[in-house]
Design a protein around this motif. Structure first.
Motif, PDB file in Angstrom:
ATOM      1  N   THR A  36     -26.576   1.874  13.760  1.00 30.34           N
ATOM      2  CA  THR A  36     -27.858   1.607  13.092  1.00 30.34           C
ATOM      3  C   THR A  36     -28.983   1.212  14.041  1.00 30.34           C
ATOM      4  N   TYR A  59     -32.127   1.355   8.515  1.00 30.49           N
ATOM      5  CA  TYR A  59     -31.488   0.933   7.272  1.00 30.49           C
ATOM      6  C   TYR A  59     -31.409   2.139   6.343  1.00 30.49           C
ATOM      7  N   PRO A  60     -30.674   2.020   5.226  1.00 28.67           N
ATOM      8  CA  PRO A  60     -30.551   3.163   4.322  1.00 28.67           C
ATOM      9  C   PRO A  60     -31.888   3.674   3.766  1.00 28.67           C
ATOM     10  N   ASP A  61     -32.852   2.780   3.529  1.00 29.66           N
ATOM     11  CA  ASP A  61     -34.092   3.212   2.888  1.00 29.66           C
ATOM     12  C   ASP A  61     -35.334   3.115   3.772  1.00 29.66           C
ATOM     13  N   LEU A  62     -35.207   2.517   4.956  1.00 28.31           N
ATOM     14  CA  LEU A  62     -36.342   2.415   5.863  1.00 28.31           C
ATOM     15  C   LEU A  62     -35.846   2.134   7.270  1.00 28.31           C
ATOM     16  N   ARG A  96     -36.292   8.682   7.845  1.00 25.55           N
ATOM     17  CA  ARG A  96     -36.948   7.483   7.312  1.00 25.55           C
ATOM     18  C   ARG A  96     -38.448   7.621   7.451  1.00 25.55           C
ATOM     19  N   GLN A 140     -46.235  -2.291   7.556  1.00 22.25           N
ATOM     20  CA  GLN A 140     -45.479  -1.082   7.246  1.00 22.25           C
ATOM     21  C   GLN A 140     -46.357   0.142   7.423  1.00 22.25           C
ATOM     22  N   ARG A 142     -46.085   4.661   6.491  1.00 18.55           N
ATOM     23  CA  ARG A 142     -45.353   5.837   6.014  1.00 18.55           C
ATOM     24  C   ARG A 142     -45.608   6.975   6.989  1.00 18.55           C
TER      25      ARG A 142
END
Length: 162
Positions: A36, A59-62, A96, A140, A142
């Motif tokens: 990871t 991580y799984p979502d970010l 991600r 954050q 995107r």
């Protein structure tokens, strides 16, 4: 970054982060999580000279920028841009599109870099950094953010990962 880079990483870590510096053991723990984590070093033209480093957790979502540092005498050289570009490329390669981080509230220089890449403040963590008790700004971005794409030009020094 590999374990043998730590002897060059730790002096930079201590200089820049003083009381809040990561320990050798914490770096070892991060490097051990190879599934990871991705840690990079930036070297000068002389590969024995380390000028910066950065780390990412997927991580799984970010993805999350764990740490990033550039030696003081290299500030403004593009090393931070190169490291952050590489981390964001790795996040994208892992699918991600959301990337987060914390940055000291008083670290305006770093916040400017992150904003150039499309990061925006989304929260505040009072007393986050220990043991100093310094506050953190949570940011954050995107991947689809065009500001991040514009900032990804220009690099300095080489980066190598692990």
């Amino acid at each position: 970054m590999r374990w043998w880079d730590l002897q060059r990483v730790l002096p930079i870590e201590r200089d820049l982060f003083a009381a809040d510096a990561w320990s050798k053991g914490l770096f070892w723990s991060e490097l051990a999580q190879r599934d990871t984590r991705r840690y990079l070093v930036a070297e000068a033209a002389d590969p024995t000279e380390l000028v910066g480093y950065a780390g990412l957790c997927v991580y799984p979502d970010l993805a999350y920028v764990q740490t990033m540092a550039v030696r003081r005498d290299q500030w403004g050289s593009g090393t931070g841009t190169a490291l952050l570009t590489a981390l964001l490329a790795d996040a994208a390669a892992h699918g991600r599109d959301l990337v987060g981080l914390e940055v000291r509230a008083d670290n305006v220089r770093a916040q400017r870099l992150y904003r150039r890449f499309g990061f925006t403040p989304v929260g505040f963590r009072r007393g986050y950094y220990q043991p100093s008790g310094a506050d953190a700004v949570v940011m954050q971005r995107r991947a689809a953010d065009p500001a991040g794409a514009r900032a990804a030009s220009g690099t300095a020094g080489g980066t190598s990962g692990g």
